[in-house]
Every structure is written in structure tokens, then in C-alpha cells.
Enzyme design. Structure first.
Site, PDB file in Angstrom:
ATOM      1  N   LYS A  33      -4.495  10.360   5.224  1.00  0.00           N
ATOM      2  CA  LYS A  33      -4.084   9.646   6.429  1.00  0.00           C
ATOM      3  C   LYS A  33      -3.059  10.536   7.138  1.00  0.00           C
ATOM      4  O   LYS A  33      -1.848  10.459   6.873  1.00  0.00           O
ATOM      5  CB  LYS A  33      -3.445   8.301   6.089  1.00  0.00           C
ATOM      6  CG  LYS A  33      -4.308   7.379   5.179  1.00  0.00           C
ATOM      7  CD  LYS A  33      -3.955   7.562   3.736  1.00  0.00           C
ATOM      8  CE  LYS A  33      -4.473   6.471   2.819  1.00  0.00           C
ATOM      9  NZ  LYS A  33      -5.818   6.046   2.906  1.00  0.00           N
TER      10      LYS A  33
ATOM     11  N   ASP B 177       0.028  17.803  19.354  1.00  0.00           N
ATOM     12  CA  ASP B 177       0.469  19.055  19.975  1.00  0.00           C
ATOM     13  C   ASP B 177       0.748  20.087  18.887  1.00  0.00           C
ATOM     14  O   ASP B 177      -0.064  20.227  17.976  1.00  0.00           O
ATOM     15  CB  ASP B 177       1.655  18.800  20.906  1.00  0.00           C
ATOM     16  CG  ASP B 177       1.278  17.828  22.036  1.00  0.00           C
ATOM     17  OD1 ASP B 177       0.091  17.799  22.405  1.00  0.00           O
ATOM     18  OD2 ASP B 177       2.152  17.106  22.534  1.00  0.00           O
TER      19      ASP B 177
ATOM     20  N   HIS C  24      -9.800  10.910   2.000  1.00  0.00           N
ATOM     21  CA  HIS C  24      -8.916   9.750   1.845  1.00  0.00           C
ATOM     22  C   HIS C  24      -7.561   9.968   2.508  1.00  0.00           C
ATOM     23  O   HIS C  24      -6.713   9.081   2.502  1.00  0.00           O
ATOM     24  CB  HIS C  24      -8.733   9.458   0.342  1.00  0.00           C
ATOM     25  CG  HIS C  24      -8.001   8.184   0.044  1.00  0.00           C
ATOM     26  ND1 HIS C  24      -6.673   8.167  -0.366  1.00  0.00           N
ATOM     27  CD2 HIS C  24      -8.395   6.885   0.095  1.00  0.00           C
ATOM     28  CE1 HIS C  24      -6.291   6.916  -0.574  1.00  0.00           C
ATOM     29  NE2 HIS C  24      -7.311   6.119  -0.288  1.00  0.00           N
TER      30      HIS C  24
ATOM     31  N   LYS D 297       3.160   4.461  -1.002  1.00  0.00           N
ATOM     32  CA  LYS D 297       3.250   5.450  -2.067  1.00  0.00           C
ATOM     33  C   LYS D 297       4.588   6.173  -1.893  1.00  0.00           C
ATOM     34  O   LYS D 297       4.780   6.902  -0.925  1.00  0.00           O
ATOM     35  CB  LYS D 297       2.117   6.477  -2.012  1.00  0.00           C
ATOM     36  CG  LYS D 297       0.741   5.903  -2.362  1.00  0.00           C
ATOM     37  CD  LYS D 297       0.012   5.385  -1.159  1.00  0.00           C
ATOM     38  CE  LYS D 297      -1.406   4.943  -1.513  1.00  0.00           C
ATOM     39  NZ  LYS D 297      -2.067   4.268  -0.396  1.00  0.00           N
TER      40      LYS D 297
ATOM     41  N   ASP E 248      16.564  11.194  -7.928  1.00  0.00           N
ATOM     42  CA  ASP E 248      18.002  11.450  -7.766  1.00  0.00           C
ATOM     43  C   ASP E 248      18.469  11.408  -6.320  1.00  0.00           C
ATOM     44  O   ASP E 248      19.545  11.938  -5.993  1.00  0.00           O
ATOM     45  CB  ASP E 248      18.392  12.804  -8.389  1.00  0.00           C
ATOM     46  CG  ASP E 248      18.228  12.827  -9.896  1.00  0.00           C
ATOM     47  OD1 ASP E 248      18.184  11.736 -10.494  1.00  0.00           O
ATOM     48  OD2 ASP E 248      18.119  13.933 -10.469  1.00  0.00           O
TER      49      ASP E 248
ATOM     50  N   HIS F 210       0.812  -1.209   0.000  1.00  0.00           N
ATOM     51  CA  HIS F 210       0.000   0.000   0.000  1.00  0.00           C
ATOM     52  C   HIS F 210       0.852   1.268   0.000  1.00  0.00           C
ATOM     53  O   HIS F 210       0.331   2.377   0.107  1.00  0.00           O
ATOM     54  CB  HIS F 210      -0.909  -0.042   1.240  1.00  0.00           C
ATOM     55  CG  HIS F 210      -2.074   0.879   1.203  1.00  0.00           C
ATOM     56  ND1 HIS F 210      -2.297   1.859   2.159  1.00  0.00           N
ATOM     57  CD2 HIS F 210      -3.097   0.990   0.323  1.00  0.00           C
ATOM     58  CE1 HIS F 210      -3.403   2.511   1.880  1.00  0.00           C
ATOM     59  NE2 HIS F 210      -3.916   2.015   0.769  1.00  0.00           N
TER      60      HIS F 210
END
Length: 504
Positions: free
Chosen positions: A424, A429, A422, A247, A252, A245
């Protein structure tokens, strides 16, 4: 003539008797066959439930599987063999094999970070706990940018691809053959033709609809593209439980990207039902961009058994405005510990004043629920924002039950009202933020390969605060009557879905 008619009727009588005997035999045979199947199914369910009890990582998950396997074996047995396993033995074995290749790189990086004053020595309980979960380190000297929604994220990624001189590493759970996917492919192809090394990795389940025509164009142009398959070495042809899952994009070794966005038109708000699409990504320049290469390289090794050559592992002096401290935290089912769940637990328990969470799938386990309730009792401002519209019916029903429980404990819960949420993300704080691919559910905690970037920076925290405040303004606060006022079938579905949460 009369005798002839009698002789003609005799064969018909025999045929009728024969047909009746066959029909009785068929009925008896069918009943025995059904009875045999029922017995076999329940025996298989009972035997499989023994394995589930022995192998499932959590007691609630073991109980849920054991009950379903014994009561409903006809569907539960094949479901268990496809989705039930939580140990990814072959990836663990591959990790041991490639450790000889990657451990020297980690050690050299750690040594170089220390020599250049770029390694942050943990000085809080949270930092010490988080760094103990990963072989990677908190690093100084990072420049981070918050990327809100698809247009801002993709434009930044396109610019980074255009700037590539040596190589591009791109990993995504979903890559679609649509306008967005083709634009990415065109840019990657242009760079490959210019002599830049381009590696693309996608999950075979997440990108199930990606055809050979799309990948063929990339391969024909010099782009090395591979599918991450979780059943290639375990001998389980139908093992679909584990998903990559993550991404990740690194250019470079200088700039990296991670967060919640995959590659497809829906992330630009072009979805028939779930639009506009609300998501969050981030970019990082500095040592952490280089560290992002490690989980990519390890996943690449799993797929190809090839160690990636040509990557830049030489640390550069940080830019003047690079003042963020960042930890790159890859997690997955091959970890010795349940790294992702422990990360969330440690982060929640560290909150002193504020804990704001955004997740599309709020299906927490008991320890996370307890941590959220304890945070409220400590006087922490705990807020959770989830989608108002869902792409999963099961999650929709179960999340209502969880929201109802945390709301009664004092958590402020919100349902996003301006499209599909969608992202996450988490803000703790004023100066500790998290952006990544991990949801707050059993799948991310124990079954998926995930990546989270934890950022220590007040400036980045201010950007996160502004983003959250806008999202809260676009949401409706959940109240204690929201579930009680629903119909009985809805409330029943919510409770039943929660029972299935450990195996979702």
C-alpha cells in the site's frame, strides 16, 4: 371370522384417516410457519433499512444496504448486524477517557519538537491539510529506509528486536503460528527473559487461527500479549465490522516500523497460491519513531484500560544522515472525520506531475474516482498498479469495473504479474511518498484502524521510484478491451460486485 376381520380393518381405517389429518395439518402449519418467517424477515429488513439509512456514512452505502435489506432480508439482516455498523461508539468513548492521559504527552512532544527545531511548520496546502487531520506533527530529523518484501523487512525487524534495551511494542493485524511467527516469538521471549518489556497486540479477527498454545508460550515467558476485540464494550457479540489493521513496531522509542506486512510465512513467499508475495514496509529512526508509540498506546488502553508506563518520550538529537520529514497518520472509525479517505483525497489533489499508486484492493468511492480523473486532466502522470491474482473474488470482479473506468479517463492501470501484490504505497511528484497499512477501499477509508507514514524526502522518493518502475516492468498494462473481451457472466459479476462496493 368375517366379522372379526371387519373389526380388525376398522382401526386401520381410523389410523389412515388420522395420519391424513396430521399430514394436512402439518402442511398447513408448515406453510403458515414459512409465511410467518417471510413476513417477519421482510419486516425486520424494512426496520433495519431505516437504521441503515440513518446510520450509514455514505449515500451509496445507505442505498446498497437499503436495497439488499428489503429485497434479500434473509441474509442481509444478519449481515448488517455483523458488518453494517460504521460508528465505533465505545472506542470513541474510550478515546475521551484516555485523552486526559495522552493529551499532555502530545503537548509536551509538540513543545519539545518546536524547541529543538524538529517540528516542520507546514508550508504547502497539502501539508496543512494533512496535519489538520491528526493531532501529530510533521517532524524533521528522521532517518527512513524503504524495505521491499518480506526477507528485507523481517531481517531489519529482527535486528531491531535484538538491539532492544528497554522495551518492544509490536502490533500486527495478523500473527500466524508458523515458522515466521515462531521466530518472532522466540526473539521476543529471549528479550523478555533478559528484562526487556515486551507488549504484543494483534487483531482477533485477522489472527483468528492463532491458538492459545502460541500466546501461552509468550505469556509464560513474560511477554504481555493481548487481542484487539472490537465487540468487547459495544454490547454487540457479533460485531465484526471494525478491524485493527495497523502494523507497528517500536523499539526503545528509537526505531519504528510500519507498512503492509503482517507476521506469517506468506510474506516470505511461502503461500500455496499467492506466491511470490510482493509487499513494502519502511523503518524510521528519529522523532516519528517516538510518535508511533501513541497509536499503539491508545489501542493498548482500549484493550486493557491500562496506560503504558515505561515508554521513552524524551527527544534525542537527530543523526547526521537523518534528513527526512515524516508525518505519522493514524486513522480509524472512531475519528470525528473520515480521516483516511480525506488523506487520500488531499494527496491525490496535490499531485502536479506524478501520482503513482500501488494497492491490493482498488475499490475507490466516487470522490476518489473524481480526484483521479481530475489529476489526469491537470496533466499528471497517474498510474495505478493492482494485483494480477487476488485473494478476494469480490474485489477481483469489482476492481475490473473501476480499472475500466479510470483507464477510459486516461489513467494508466497495471495488473501485477509476478505473484500477489499486497503493498500500500503512493508516490507524488518527486519528494512526497506514503507507506502504510491502508488500502484504497471503503473498509480502510471508514471501518479499519490504519496507520500511514507520509515522507517528504527526494532520496526516499528516488527509492520509491525505482521500486515502482520494477513493479511496472513486472506487470501488464490494462487496456480498454480487457473487460469488454471477458465473458458475459464475468462482466455481469464485475458490475454487480461494483454495486456492492460501498458495503465491502
Amino acid at each position: 371370522m368375517e366379522n372379526h376381520s371387519a373389526s380388525d380393518s376398522e382401526p386401520d381405517s381410523h389410523k389412515k384417516k388420522k395420519f391424513n389429518r396430521i399430514r394436512v395439518f402439518y402442511r398447513l402449519y408448515r406453510k403458515r410457519l414459512i409465511a410467518g418467517f417471510v413476513v417477519l424477515a421482510h419486516v425486520a429488513g424494512a426496520l433495519t433499512s431505516v437504521e441503515a439509512v440513518m446510520e450509514t456514512r455514505t449515500p451509496p452505502g445507505a442505498v446498497a444496504w437499503a436495497i439488499s435489506l428489503n429485497l434479500f432480508p434473509y441474509g442481509a439482516v444478519p449481515a448488517y448486524w455483523i458488518f453494517g455498523h460504521t460508528e465505533f461508539e465505545s472506542y470513541q468513548a474510550a478515546s475521551l477517557l484516555n485523552e486526559a492521559e495522552f493529551e499532555p504527552i502530545r503537548q509536551d512532544l509538540t513543545s519539545s519538537l518546536a524547541k529543538q527545531g524538529l517540528r516542520d511548520i507546514p508550508d504547502t496546502p497539502l501539508e496543512k491539510m494533512l496535519e489538520s487531520l491528526t493531532p501529530l506533527s510533521f517532524t524533521y530529523g528522521n532517518k527512513v529506509d524503504l524495505l521491499v518484501d518480506g526477507r528485507e523487512t523481517f531481517d531489519a525487524m529482527y535486528a531491531a528486536i535484538d538491539s532492544a534495551q528497554k522495551y518492544i511494542l509490536l502490533q500486527s493485524y495478523i500473527i500466524r503460528d508458523d515458522a515466521t511467527g515462531r521466530r518472532f516469538s522466540e526473539k521476543l521471549i529471549a528479550k523478555a527473559k533478559a528484562g526487556v518489556m515486551v507488549k504484543v497486540l494483534y487483531d482477533e479477527i485477522g489472527s483468528l487461527g492463532l491458538g492459545s498454545e502460541f500466546t501461552g508460550r509468550l505469556l509464560a515467558s513474560g511477554v504481555d500479549v493481548k487481542a484487539f476485540s472490537t465487540n468487547q464494550s459495544d454490547g454487540r457479540k457479533f460485531q465484526l465490522n471494525f478491524r485493527n489493521h495497523r502494523k507497528i513496531m517500536v523499539v526503545d522509542g528509537k526505531i519504528g516500523f510500519s507498512g503492509g506486512l503482517n507476521i506469517g510465512d506468506e510474506y516470505l513467499g511461502k503461500h500455496d497460491e499467492l506466491s511470490p508475495w510482493r509487499d513494502t514496509h519502511m523503518s524510521v529512526s528519529g522523532p516519528t519513531a517516538m510518535l508511533l508509540q501513541l497509536p499503539f498506546a491508545e489501542d493498548w488502553y482500549w484493550v486493557t484500560e491500562e496506560v503504558l508506563d515505561g515508554l521513552d518520550w524524551e527527544l534525542k538529537p537527530p543523526a547526521e544522515d537523518a534528513d527526512a520529514t515524516v508525518l505519522c497518520l493514524p486513522t480509524g472509525p472512531a475519528d470525528i472525520r473520515e480521516t483516511c479517505g480525506l488523506f487520500f483525497l488531499a494527496a491525490i489533489n496535490s499531485a502536479k506531475e506524478r501520482l503513482w499508486i500501488a494497492t491490493p484492493y482498488f475499490v475507490p468511492d466516487e470522490q476518489i474516482l473524481s480526484a483521479l480523473k481530475l489529476a489526469v486532466l491537470r496533466g499528471v502522470d497517474v498510474r495505478i498498479i493492482v494485483p494480477g491474482m487476488n485473494d478476494s473474488t469480490l474485489v477481483k470482479f469489482s476492481s475490473y469495473a473501476y480499472l475500466d473506468e479510470v483507464k477510459k479517463a486516461g489513467v494508466r492501470a497495471y495488473r501485477f504479474g509476478n505473484g500477489f501484490l499486497h503493498q500500500k504505497t503512493m508516490l507524488i511528484d518527486d519528494d512526497f511518498s506514503c507507506v502504510g497499512s491502508a488500502n484504497m477501499d471503503n473498509r480502510s477509508f471508514r471501518l479499519n484502524f490504519e496507520i500511514v507514514l507520509a515522507v517528504k524526502s527526494e532520496d526516499f522518493g528516488n527509492d520509491m521510484e525505482k521500486m515502482f518502475e520494477k513493479d511496472f516492468a513486472d506487470s501488464t498494462e490494462f487496456n480498454e478491451k480487457d473487460l469488454d473481451e471477458k465473458s458475459f457472466p464475468f462482466r455481469l459479476s464485475s458490475r454487480v460486485s461494483r454495486l456492492l462496493a460501498p458495503i465491502q
